[in-house]
Design a protein around this motif. Sequence first.
Motif, mmCIF file in Angstrom:
data_model
loop_
_atom_site.group_PDB
_atom_site.id
_atom_site.type_symbol
_atom_site.label_atom_id
_atom_site.label_comp_id
_atom_site.label_asym_id
_atom_site.label_seq_id
_atom_site.Cartn_x
_atom_site.Cartn_y
_atom_site.Cartn_z
ATOM 1 N N GLY A 42 0.789 -1.220 0.000
ATOM 2 C CA GLY A 42 0.000 0.000 0.000
ATOM 3 C C GLY A 42 0.821 1.269 0.000
ATOM 4 O O GLY A 42 0.438 2.270 -0.612
ATOM 5 N N ARG A 43 1.957 1.245 0.675
ATOM 6 C CA ARG A 43 2.788 2.452 0.724
ATOM 7 C C ARG A 43 3.299 2.809 -0.666
ATOM 8 O O ARG A 43 3.261 3.977 -1.070
ATOM 9 C CB ARG A 43 3.969 2.251 1.681
ATOM 10 N N ALA A 71 -4.171 2.027 2.908
ATOM 11 C CA ALA A 71 -3.792 2.815 1.730
ATOM 12 C C ALA A 71 -4.941 3.718 1.297
ATOM 13 O O ALA A 71 -4.719 4.877 0.922
ATOM 14 C CB ALA A 71 -3.390 1.882 0.585
ATOM 15 N N VAL A 72 -6.160 3.198 1.344
ATOM 16 C CA VAL A 72 -7.320 4.026 0.997
ATOM 17 C C VAL A 72 -7.410 5.218 1.946
ATOM 18 O O VAL A 72 -7.631 6.365 1.521
ATOM 19 C CB VAL A 72 -8.622 3.203 1.047
ATOM 20 N N ARG A 73 -7.236 4.961 3.239
ATOM 21 C CA ARG A 73 -7.294 6.056 4.223
ATOM 22 C C ARG A 73 -6.231 7.113 3.914
ATOM 23 O O ARG A 73 -6.503 8.319 3.970
ATOM 24 C CB ARG A 73 -7.080 5.509 5.638
ATOM 25 N N ALA A 74 -5.014 6.670 3.585
ATOM 26 C CA ALA A 74 -3.932 7.608 3.289
ATOM 27 C C ALA A 74 -4.259 8.449 2.058
ATOM 28 O O ALA A 74 -3.997 9.657 2.027
ATOM 29 C CB ALA A 74 -2.622 6.839 3.083
ATOM 30 N N LEU A 75 -4.847 7.829 1.045
ATOM 31 C CA LEU A 75 -5.229 8.575 -0.160
ATOM 32 C C LEU A 75 -6.280 9.624 0.160
ATOM 33 O O LEU A 75 -6.201 10.773 -0.288
ATOM 34 C CB LEU A 75 -5.743 7.610 -1.235
ATOM 35 N N ALA A 100 -15.694 0.582 3.384
ATOM 36 C CA ALA A 100 -16.553 1.753 3.178
ATOM 37 C C ALA A 100 -16.139 2.908 4.085
ATOM 38 O O ALA A 100 -16.084 4.070 3.659
ATOM 39 C CB ALA A 100 -18.010 1.370 3.417
ATOM 40 N N GLU A 101 -15.839 2.592 5.332
ATOM 41 C CA GLU A 101 -15.440 3.642 6.273
ATOM 42 C C GLU A 101 -14.128 4.298 5.865
ATOM 43 O O GLU A 101 -13.917 5.487 6.086
ATOM 44 C CB GLU A 101 -15.321 3.050 7.684
#
Length: 215
Positions: A42-43, A71-75, A100-101
């Motif tokens: 993800g990084r 990774a989604v959260r970081a984006l 989803a969250e």
Amino acid sequence: MTGPPPRPHRIALADDQAIVRAGLRALLERQGIDVVFEADDGRELVERLAAAPVDVVLSDIRMPVMDGIAAVRALRERGDATPVLLLTTFDDSELPLQAAEAGAQGFLLKDATPPDLYDAIVRVAAGETLLQPVSTLPVRTRYQYHDDNPPSERFSQREIAILRLIAGGYSNREIARAMFLAEGTVKNYVSSILDKLDTRDRTRAVLKAITLRVI
């Protein structure tokens, strides 16, 4: 007078297993989808997206260093709204909610058919959300072996070698050349492998073989 053909969907592909990435890339490119880059965690995905924007991110959930949900959260935290379609082989009812969250738009099992995967990418790229809970019981039932033999014991060393070449995107002719076999012999081996894995699709056979730790 017709206009120019539509631009193919551009995606980034993230999975820590190179064999899975190779299989997915081959499948997607056959369907006219442009794989802009691959990442093995993800990084790396997050870092490379900053310089190489895409229409959709196709990412495994379980990865080292940074998993797909992180990774989604970081984006999203840096303001990157690229749609993300998460792939998994795991039966976990919490994953769709966590996805989803985090801000993902899609959630799909790796056992999905090639048309389903293509449809999911197109729909997510168009702004739809595909996060319905997925029952994996039929998948788990198909994958289950009903005796005491480890899955790998059902395959000869030559079949395992051929499976690895299939995972690398080799055609039957290329496998025959690499293994000094007749192409007809390779076809027979491939048919046997697909039968043992209960599938008629080479890409799904590779993904199932990885799930079963055959390769």
